[in-house]
Design a protein around this motif. Structure first.
Motif, PDB file in Angstrom:
ATOM      1  N   ALA A  28       0.846  -1.209   0.000  1.00 24.35           N
ATOM      2  CA  ALA A  28       0.000   0.000   0.000  1.00 24.35           C
ATOM      3  C   ALA A  28       0.875   1.250   0.000  1.00 24.35           C
ATOM      4  O   ALA A  28       0.610   2.221  -0.733  1.00 24.35           O
ATOM      5  N   ASN A  29       1.940   1.249   0.815  1.00 23.38           N
ATOM      6  CA  ASN A  29       2.856   2.400   0.845  1.00 23.38           C
ATOM      7  C   ASN A  29       3.524   2.619  -0.512  1.00 23.38           C
ATOM      8  O   ASN A  29       3.755   3.756  -0.925  1.00 23.38           O
ATOM      9  N   ALA A  30       3.824   1.503  -1.179  1.00 26.46           N
ATOM     10  CA  ALA A  30       4.466   1.608  -2.496  1.00 26.46           C
ATOM     11  C   ALA A  30       3.504   2.237  -3.502  1.00 26.46           C
ATOM     12  O   ALA A  30       3.896   3.091  -4.302  1.00 26.46           O
ATOM     13  N   CYS A  31       2.229   1.820  -3.443  1.00 20.60           N
ATOM     14  CA  CYS A  31       1.242   2.359  -4.396  1.00 20.60           C
ATOM     15  C   CYS A  31       0.906   3.813  -4.072  1.00 20.60           C
ATOM     16  O   CYS A  31       0.839   4.654  -4.970  1.00 20.60           O
ATOM     17  N   LEU A  32       0.689   4.111  -2.790  1.00 16.12           N
ATOM     18  CA  LEU A  32       0.238   5.463  -2.413  1.00 16.12           C
ATOM     19  C   LEU A  32       1.378   6.477  -2.428  1.00 16.12           C
ATOM     20  O   LEU A  32       1.195   7.632  -2.817  1.00 16.12           O
ATOM     21  N   PHE A  33       2.547   6.057  -1.974  1.00 17.07           N
ATOM     22  CA  PHE A  33       3.648   7.010  -1.777  1.00 17.07           C
ATOM     23  C   PHE A  33       4.855   6.752  -2.685  1.00 17.07           C
ATOM     24  O   PHE A  33       5.876   7.441  -2.558  1.00 17.07           O
TER      25      PHE A  33
END
Lengths: 228, 144
Positions: free
Chosen positions: A197-202
């Motif tokens: 999720a962090n990779a996709c969002l940030f």
């Protein structure tokens, strides 16, 4: 998972992560490309398991040159984790006895646990994290959102409040997942999804791959402590 | 050597304090000048983030994400300029702006001058404010 398998899997995953990092620099206009081409070649040998002790040592020395080149880690936390894994692997190979090798590899597993627990602790003691404001700030004005559209999450404070507490509770409880092998696998799966999720969002793709690289050390340590 | 040792020790004994506080957030803005004495009248954000990303684009970035990772490095450089200014951090930013400009407007760049500034965004109560915290010296672009 036994010690040799865990060490080998960590080497392969690290080699993949280092090649992935290095390729990004190969097309650079500056001579930094030579450092990264060398690292790619050494990572290839590491993946194939050729001369592992010497390859790890050479990669460790190269990591110092890269640190000097950029006057610090290129990508903060993810590069620090890469260095930690690389140096733990190097020391594990250089140690003269199996017991010492296990201590070094176990240290990596403990640091993996701490990476979640301390991150949760430093958030929960901050009132801005407890009331959801910090995550709202991340979306509203920080440099992290990968696109402008994602900034609209800042308009959903209740959602971010729930997300903040979910992250803090998960990070703080993560060390308890080592109680059984099943809970550990569930914990690591949730953690991997969190990094995804962090990779996709940030746009923090390096965190995803490099944290996964440390997982075999924890799976091995769990087996070593609880299943003997 | 002492600094490198300090850096490697901080990796071997990490603090893991991710996102403990949401610090003021830097944006890099640049201007292209005709002469070294010109006054800047138009500042442009360097590499503004895309308006939106498709699912396919996000998936691709899991494996290939050089510009985003370089942007994160430039954020580190901006933060270093504020905490312990060094020529190296300033040059890292200057070089990347120059390289990108020369790739897109080659003839325009060669006889031009470049200046960049760091604008930090922060929250004060409920308002988002910004402040110019650093202004680079004007440098001649070499069209590299």
């Amino acid at each position: 998972m036994n010690f040799d398998d865990a060490l080998r899997l960590t080497e392969i995953l690290l080699a993949f992560a280092l090649v992935q990092h290095s390729v990004e620099h190969v097309f650079s206009a500056k001579s930094e490309r030579y450092l990264f081409i060398t690292r790619m070649l050494l990572s290839g040998l590491l993946a194939l398991g050729i001369g592992t002790t010497w390859v790890c040592s050479a990669l460790a020395v190269l990591s110092l040159l890269i640190l000097r080149w950029f006057h610090g880690p290129y990508n903060g936390g993810s590069d620090r984790m890469s260095l930690l894994i690389l140096w733990c692997l190097t020391f594990a190979h250089l140690m003269p006895t199996l017991q010492l090798k296990e201590y070094v590899f176990g240290y990596l597993a403990i640091q993996l646990l701490l990476s979640y627990f301390i991150s949760g602790w430093v958030k929960i003691v901050n009132p801005d994290w407890r009331n959801g404001r910090a995550l709202q700030d991340v979306f509203q004005f920080s440099t992290y959102p990968a696109s402008e559209q994602l900034r609209s999450f800042a308009n959903y404070p209740r959602l971010l409040f729930c997300a903040s507490w979910s992250v803090m509770i998960f990070e703080l409880l993560f060390p308890l997942t080592v109680i059984t092998q099943t809970t550990l696998i569930i914990g690591l799966t949730v953690a991997a999804l969190f990094h995804l999720a962090n990779a996709c969002l940030f746009g923090l793709n390096r965190f995803f791959w490099i944290w996964l690289t440390a997982y075999p050390s924890l799976i091995w340590l769990h087996a070593r402590i609880f299943e003997i | 050597m002492y600094k490198t040792l300090k850096l490697i020790l901080s990796a071997l004994f990490p603090s893991w304090r991710f996102f403990d506080v949401i610090a003021p957030s830097p944006r890099i803005e640049f201007t292209v000048l005709k002469t070294a004495n010109s006054s800047p009248d138009h500042w442009q954000e360097f590499r503004p983030r895309p308006i939106q990303l498709s699912f396919f684009e996000m998936l691709k970035r899991m494996f290939w994400n050089p510009q985003r990772n370089e942007n994160l490095f430039l954020v580190s450089c901006a933060e270093r300029i504020m905490s312990e200014p060094t020529d190296q951090s300033i040059q890292e930013i200057t070089r990347r702006i120059e390289t990108e400009l020369s790739a897109s407007h080659n003839e325009f760049v060669e006889e031009s001058y470049l200046q960049f500034r760091l604008v930090f965004l922060y929250r004060e109560d409920t308002q988002i404010k910004n402040q110019i915290m650093f202004l680079s010296s004007i440098s001649k672009m070499d069209g590299a």
